[in-house]
Each structure stands twice: as C-alpha cells, then as structure tokens.
Design an enzyme around this catalytic site. Sequence first.
Site, mmCIF file in Angstrom:
data_model
loop_
_atom_site.group_PDB
_atom_site.id
_atom_site.type_symbol
_atom_site.label_atom_id
_atom_site.label_comp_id
_atom_site.label_asym_id
_atom_site.label_seq_id
_atom_site.Cartn_x
_atom_site.Cartn_y
_atom_site.Cartn_z
ATOM 1 N N ARG A 53 0.605 -1.289 -0.284
ATOM 2 C CA ARG A 53 0.438 -0.527 0.308
ATOM 3 C C ARG A 53 0.912 1.506 0.369
ATOM 4 O O ARG A 53 1.009 2.157 -0.782
ATOM 5 C CB ARG A 53 -1.012 -0.048 1.064
ATOM 6 N N ILE A 54 1.744 1.085 0.928
ATOM 7 C CA ILE A 54 2.823 2.563 1.220
ATOM 8 C C ILE A 54 3.329 2.816 -0.243
ATOM 9 O O ILE A 54 3.354 3.621 -0.276
ATOM 10 C CB ILE A 54 3.357 2.445 2.402
ATOM 11 N N ASP A 99 9.714 -6.264 -4.864
ATOM 12 C CA ASP A 99 8.927 -7.351 -3.921
ATOM 13 C C ASP A 99 8.479 -8.226 -4.689
ATOM 14 O O ASP A 99 7.565 -8.795 -5.805
ATOM 15 C CB ASP A 99 7.741 -6.173 -3.788
ATOM 16 N N ALA A 142 9.436 3.300 6.696
ATOM 17 C CA ALA A 142 9.280 1.648 7.059
ATOM 18 C C ALA A 142 9.597 1.277 8.835
ATOM 19 O O ALA A 142 8.795 1.365 9.904
ATOM 20 C CB ALA A 142 9.512 0.439 6.209
ATOM 21 N N ASP A 182 12.718 8.194 10.191
ATOM 22 C CA ASP A 182 12.109 8.338 10.903
ATOM 23 C C ASP A 182 11.479 6.890 11.796
ATOM 24 O O ASP A 182 10.650 7.702 12.734
ATOM 25 C CB ASP A 182 10.560 8.338 9.878
ATOM 26 N N GLU A 192 13.992 2.563 19.787
ATOM 27 C CA GLU A 192 12.887 3.773 20.015
ATOM 28 C C GLU A 192 12.695 4.292 21.025
ATOM 29 O O GLU A 192 12.166 3.294 21.893
ATOM 30 C CB GLU A 192 11.364 3.512 19.063
ATOM 31 N N HIS A 236 9.755 8.600 14.700
ATOM 32 C CA HIS A 236 7.781 7.968 13.876
ATOM 33 C C HIS A 236 6.671 8.877 13.831
ATOM 34 O O HIS A 236 6.247 8.309 14.437
ATOM 35 C CB HIS A 236 8.299 6.911 15.351
ATOM 36 N N GLY A 241 5.673 9.164 10.787
ATOM 37 C CA GLY A 241 4.961 8.472 9.315
ATOM 38 C C GLY A 241 3.228 8.503 9.747
ATOM 39 O O GLY A 241 2.920 9.557 8.703
ATOM 40 N N ALA A 242 2.494 8.088 10.693
ATOM 41 C CA ALA A 242 1.222 8.024 10.682
ATOM 42 C C ALA A 242 1.009 9.227 11.140
ATOM 43 O O ALA A 242 -0.545 8.834 11.399
ATOM 44 C CB ALA A 242 1.169 6.596 11.281
HETATM 45 P P1 NAD Z 1 1.831 -3.794 3.067
HETATM 46 O O1 NAD Z 1 1.950 -5.152 3.928
HETATM 47 O O2 NAD Z 1 0.821 -3.579 2.409
HETATM 48 O O3 NAD Z 1 2.857 -3.566 1.805
HETATM 49 C C1 NAD Z 1 4.127 -4.619 1.971
HETATM 50 C C2 NAD Z 1 5.184 -4.779 1.218
HETATM 51 O O4 NAD Z 1 6.245 -5.341 1.424
HETATM 52 C C3 NAD Z 1 4.051 -6.026 0.904
HETATM 53 O O5 NAD Z 1 3.538 -5.718 -0.974
HETATM 54 C C4 NAD Z 1 5.182 -7.593 0.506
HETATM 55 O O6 NAD Z 1 4.794 -8.294 -0.334
HETATM 56 C C5 NAD Z 1 6.162 -6.743 0.731
HETATM 57 N N1 NAD Z 1 7.520 -7.590 0.925
HETATM 58 C C6 NAD Z 1 7.614 -8.411 2.189
HETATM 59 N N2 NAD Z 1 9.129 -9.239 2.332
HETATM 60 C C7 NAD Z 1 9.285 -8.193 1.103
HETATM 61 C C8 NAD Z 1 10.697 -8.862 0.889
HETATM 62 N N3 NAD Z 1 11.589 -8.872 1.783
HETATM 63 N N4 NAD Z 1 11.331 -7.710 -0.354
HETATM 64 C C9 NAD Z 1 10.315 -6.748 -0.675
HETATM 65 N N5 NAD Z 1 9.145 -6.324 -0.253
HETATM 66 C C10 NAD Z 1 8.572 -7.157 0.548
HETATM 67 O O7 NAD Z 1 2.335 -2.718 4.082
HETATM 68 P P2 NAD Z 1 2.257 -0.947 4.125
HETATM 69 O O8 NAD Z 1 0.587 -0.599 4.610
HETATM 70 O O9 NAD Z 1 2.584 -0.801 2.684
HETATM 71 O O10 NAD Z 1 3.334 -0.485 5.124
HETATM 72 C C11 NAD Z 1 4.355 -0.637 4.666
HETATM 73 C C12 NAD Z 1 5.536 -0.790 6.694
HETATM 74 O O11 NAD Z 1 5.351 0.600 6.194
HETATM 75 C C13 NAD Z 1 4.882 -1.509 7.392
HETATM 76 O O12 NAD Z 1 4.962 -2.996 7.469
HETATM 77 C C14 NAD Z 1 5.374 -0.222 8.898
HETATM 78 O O13 NAD Z 1 6.683 -1.223 9.341
HETATM 79 C C15 NAD Z 1 5.870 0.774 8.447
HETATM 80 N N6 NAD Z 1 5.036 1.729 8.362
HETATM 81 C C16 NAD Z 1 5.738 2.392 9.564
HETATM 82 C C17 NAD Z 1 5.022 3.797 9.954
HETATM 83 C C18 NAD Z 1 4.965 5.189 10.252
HETATM 84 O O14 NAD Z 1 4.682 5.823 11.345
HETATM 85 N N7 NAD Z 1 6.781 4.960 10.183
HETATM 86 C C19 NAD Z 1 3.533 3.943 9.434
HETATM 87 C C20 NAD Z 1 3.045 3.139 8.929
HETATM 88 C C21 NAD Z 1 3.730 1.770 8.766
#
Ligand code: NAD
Length: 327
Positions: free
Chosen positions: A160-161, A180, A236, A261, A266, A284, A286-287
């Site tokens: 998603r992100i 990915d 992430a 971030d 932390e 941190h 991001g959200a």
């Molecule tokens: P998501 O599950 O939609 O996307 C994660 C993607 O990573 C998936 O498409 C998956 O196939 C891929 N993936 C898994 N293992 C992999 C690898 N070894 N190599 C490449 N790709 C791989 O999740 P999202 O909603 O996009 O969120 C991603 C991450 O962002 C979350 O897991 C979280 O850790 C982080 N996040 C951080 C904040 C923040 O405040 N900074 C907020 C939300 C999420």
Amino acid sequence: MTGAPERLRVVATARSFCAADGPHQRIVRDAGIELVLAAGDDPLDAPTLARLAADADGLILGLDRCDERVFAAAPRLRVVARYGVGTDSVDLDAARRHGVSVTNTPGANTVAVAELTLALMLALARDLPAAVAGMHGGGWQRRRGWELAGKTLGLIGLGRIGCAVAERARAFGMRVLGHDPYATAPEGVEQVELAALWARSDVISLHVGLDPSTRHLIDRDALAQCRPNAVLVNTARGGLIDEAALAEALRAGRLAGAAVDVFESEPPAQSPLLAVPNVIATPHLGATTREAAQLMGVAAATDVVAVLTGGTPRHLVTAPSEPRRSP
Ligand code: NAD
C-alpha cells in the site's frame, strides 16, 4: 452462586487514540465496554504493559512491546489491536498460543506515510533542515540542491505505502523501480532485482514490514552496491537497517544522505545515526496526521468491539489457535 459478569474492559495505550475523545473512543464506550486510556510518552516495555493488561479483555496498542510476558499476565485478554500496520512489536506466536486475536489497521495511514516519505525526499534534496537552522541562527547561506525530477527512485516493498509513494514520485517526474517478490508492480513501476535497485537508484525508499527475513536488509554489502550520490529514506521500520553500517557509509561518503523516521530502538538515544550530519531524523511520525489518527482509531476500535462481542473483525492479522472463551 456466581456474581454478575464483570464489565468488559479495553486498555488503550496508543497516544493519538487517547489524546482526544471522538468517534473512535465512542465506538468502544457505546458497546458498553469500559475504556481505560493509558498512553505514555514512549512505547511501553513488556513488564509495564503486562501490569496494565492484567484485567483487560482488549488492548489498543501503539508501538508497545507485547510479548509472552503480557499474554501470560492477562488471563482475560482476547484481542490486541495494533493501532497501525506493522505488527513486529507483537509476538504473534505467543498471541496464537494464548488464544488472543491480533488485528491491525492497514490502509489507514498509507497517505500519511507516503506524504512524509516525499517530504523527506524533498528535504534531503534541498537540505531543508540546514537551511532552516541557518536562518534561525541569523544566517543567509544557500546550499545548492538537486531535483527529484529525472531521478530514479528504488522502492523496496510495493504494498500500500510503496505504491502510494510510487504514484506521488511519478507526479514529480521520477523514474520508479521496485523490488517486491510477492507483489506485481503497478503501472509505471519497473520490477527489478535488488542488485539492480542498489546500482540504479538515486533515492532508495523502504516500505516493507520488519520480520526475520527483512532485518538488516540494508547492510554493509547492500550499501557497498549503492551509488555514492544516492540517498536513503526509511519510513518503515528501523530494524531494516544496520544503523552502524549506514552511519559508517555516510561518514565515508559512500552514500550522500539519509532520512529516517524509524530506529532500531525507539526513542533512539543510542543510534549512531543521530551523530551523522547528513542524516535527517524524525520521531516515528509517519502515521501522525489528524486524518490517519481518525481512520486508525475507528478501525482499531471497531475490530476490538467485534472480537469482544462475537462479530467478525475486518483486519485480523492472526487468529488464536483456540479462542480463550466464547464471547
Ligand atoms: P503492505 O503489507 O501493504 O506492504 C508491504 C509490502 O512488502 C508487501 O507488498 C510485501 O509483498 C512486501 N515485502 C515483504 N517482504 C519483502 C521483501 N523481502 N522484499 C521486498 N518486498 C517485501 O504494508 P504497508 O501498509 O505498505 O506498510 C509497509 C510498512 O510500513 C509496514 O510494515 C510498517 O512497518 C511501516 N509503517 C511505518 C509507519 C510509520 O509511522 N513510519 C506507519 C505505517 C507503516
């Protein structure tokens, strides 16, 4: 004779969930469930959370460490809702063993994190923190920056992100590569192997969850393959990066800059990255937008109430091997 059943109790520690009353809190209270607001300044450690969880039926958690000690101390617990996407702070196996459902709020913070990622990319490109600090110090120095347009962005993780970042980066005129193994690249994104991503990217941005297979994805070996003028953005999880190796690469000029971030630990008092000048660090956040807080709050509250009242949660990460007791 048994007494009246005790009222269900949900303990929330996620800071923005607790900060203001609103639909998210009302969803819990309107279901006749007691809501205990227990946000701290920092993520709680497991012993502190275990004490709070001792008589809770549900938890709504920020980034607090929720492991075996918490589940063992909370005999009534049936649901842990992660207020966010990443579930690396929750021991999912322990939850399963103890009969506890775990939910999260996917999608609710996608835009917030994608926008912060672009903000950090732009801040790196124009060295905004130095310019702002210079002005506050009475200075008037201009450093020559560079433009995102025409540069190559390498995304690790096309969920998603990652996809939301790709869409915004393309609007800035960037060429977008992605790696990915589990997702199909969206239109306009070229799916490549990691070696090609390191070698071709001017900006590398991480969007995968943290698990044993992604820990220290950015290590000495990966950094050695990056372009010396490349910059790295991590919104992430901190554990995706070997922070000591990144600090060393930045100091040695093997990478031009980084914006982070998230940190391995932390708050990051000990992170070697904080002492490196060409690092932009944010806490941190991001959200942390009004919009994401509302979406995450409603999603987390709705799923907690669903589990506790016999409904079906929308975002179940892991179901218990055997539920503790039927609602
Ligand atoms: P998501 O599950 O939609 O996307 C994660 C993607 O990573 C998936 O498409 C998956 O196939 C891929 N993936 C898994 N293992 C992999 C690898 N070894 N190599 C490449 N790709 C791989 O999740 P999202 O909603 O996009 O969120 C991603 C991450 O962002 C979350 O897991 C979280 O850790 C982080 N996040 C951080 C904040 C923040 O405040 N900074 C907020 C939300 C999420």
